[in-house]
Design a protein around this motif. Structure first.
Motif, mmCIF file in Angstrom:
data_model
loop_
_atom_site.group_PDB
_atom_site.id
_atom_site.type_symbol
_atom_site.label_atom_id
_atom_site.label_comp_id
_atom_site.label_asym_id
_atom_site.label_seq_id
_atom_site.Cartn_x
_atom_site.Cartn_y
_atom_site.Cartn_z
ATOM 1 N N GLU A 35 0.815 -1.220 0.000
ATOM 2 C CA GLU A 35 0.000 0.000 0.000
ATOM 3 C C GLU A 35 0.845 1.265 0.000
ATOM 4 N N ALA A 36 1.850 1.325 0.862
ATOM 5 C CA ALA A 36 2.702 2.518 0.934
ATOM 6 C C ALA A 36 3.518 2.686 -0.342
ATOM 7 N N VAL A 37 3.954 1.580 -0.915
ATOM 8 C CA VAL A 37 4.748 1.639 -2.147
ATOM 9 C C VAL A 37 3.899 2.161 -3.292
ATOM 10 N N ILE A 38 2.694 1.642 -3.420
ATOM 11 C CA ILE A 38 1.814 2.039 -4.514
ATOM 12 C C ILE A 38 1.363 3.493 -4.356
ATOM 13 N N ALA A 39 1.118 3.911 -3.121
ATOM 14 C CA ALA A 39 0.659 5.279 -2.876
ATOM 15 C C ALA A 39 1.708 6.315 -3.285
ATOM 16 N N ASP A 40 2.973 5.949 -3.229
ATOM 17 C CA ASP A 40 4.059 6.881 -3.538
ATOM 18 C C ASP A 40 5.089 6.211 -4.450
ATOM 19 N N PHE A 41 4.582 5.528 -5.479
ATOM 20 C CA PHE A 41 5.405 4.651 -6.304
ATOM 21 C C PHE A 41 6.621 5.349 -6.917
ATOM 22 N N ILE A 42 6.417 6.507 -7.526
ATOM 23 C CA ILE A 42 7.515 7.209 -8.206
ATOM 24 C C ILE A 42 8.641 7.519 -7.231
ATOM 25 N N HIS A 43 8.308 8.072 -6.061
ATOM 26 C CA HIS A 43 9.348 8.388 -5.074
ATOM 27 C C HIS A 43 10.032 7.127 -4.558
ATOM 28 N N GLN A 44 9.265 6.061 -4.381
ATOM 29 C CA GLN A 44 9.845 4.803 -3.898
ATOM 30 C C GLN A 44 10.855 4.242 -4.901
ATOM 31 N N VAL A 45 10.504 4.271 -6.176
ATOM 32 C CA VAL A 45 11.414 3.775 -7.212
ATOM 33 C C VAL A 45 12.631 4.688 -7.326
ATOM 34 N N LEU A 46 12.417 5.996 -7.344
ATOM 35 C CA LEU A 46 13.545 6.928 -7.425
ATOM 36 C C LEU A 46 14.474 6.783 -6.227
ATOM 37 N N GLY A 47 13.901 6.579 -5.056
ATOM 38 C CA GLY A 47 14.719 6.347 -3.861
ATOM 39 C C GLY A 47 15.563 5.091 -3.990
ATOM 40 N N SER A 48 14.976 4.044 -4.529
ATOM 41 C CA SER A 48 15.718 2.795 -4.739
ATOM 42 C C SER A 48 16.841 2.988 -5.752
ATOM 43 N N ILE A 49 16.568 3.749 -6.784
ATOM 44 C CA ILE A 49 17.592 4.034 -7.795
ATOM 45 C C ILE A 49 18.734 4.838 -7.177
ATOM 46 N N ILE A 50 18.400 5.848 -6.390
ATOM 47 C CA ILE A 50 19.428 6.667 -5.734
ATOM 48 C C ILE A 50 20.290 5.808 -4.824
ATOM 49 N N VAL A 51 19.664 4.937 -4.048
ATOM 50 C CA VAL A 51 20.421 4.062 -3.150
ATOM 51 C C VAL A 51 21.293 3.098 -3.958
ATOM 52 N N GLY A 52 20.756 2.564 -5.038
ATOM 53 C CA GLY A 52 21.546 1.670 -5.881
ATOM 54 C C GLY A 52 22.786 2.359 -6.431
#
Length: 147
Positions: A35-52
């Protein structure tokens, strides 16, 4: 070109970890986990990319020969974990309200970093041995041809 390859590798690592974590989270906790991932999907993916990217790019520190291996590892670790913590707190991957949760997530982050680092280290050691073996074969072959 090496920089671009590292950025691309960091993006792929960040996205892969994002998918794997969410897959396991879904299997263990069900729909609520996503639910939290879907609600803020773009930021979650961008955050994962930044961490990667933050975990891959600092690996160039291992090319700095004046630093000891321990110093190189400490710098790589500090940058990677530091950026992870900032992103994780901003995106609520770690609830900032609980020190216990922060410490537990920090422990798991350190564990994940250590395991990943160790796997890459072992892989590179194996590759170096293969290259050295091939070089020795070529040297021996060349030496035998000179006789």
């Amino acid at each position: 070109m090496h920089f671009i390859k590292n950025v691309a590798f960091g993006i792929s690592m960040g996205c892969t970890v994002f998918v794997v974590i969410n897959l396991f989270g879904y299997w263990i906790f069900g729909d609520n986990f996503l639910e939290a991932v879907i609600a803020d999907f773009i930021h979650q993916v961008l955050g994962s990319i930044i961490v990667g990217i933050a975990c891959v790019l600092p690996s160039s520190i291992y090319k700095v020969e004046r630093l000891t291996f321990l110093q190189q590892t400490a710098i790589h670790f500090t940058i990677s974990i530091g950026i992870f913590l900032v992103v994780a707190l901003l995106l609520n991957w770690i609830p900032a309200s609980s020190r216990g949760t922060i410490l537990l997530m920090l422990f798991f982050s350190i564990l994940l970093f250590t395991i990943t680092w160790l796997l890459f280290y072992l892989y590179n050691q194996i590759e170096a041995k293969k290259m050295n073996r091939k070089i020795n074969e070529l040297i021996n072959k060349h030496h035998n041809n000179l006789k």
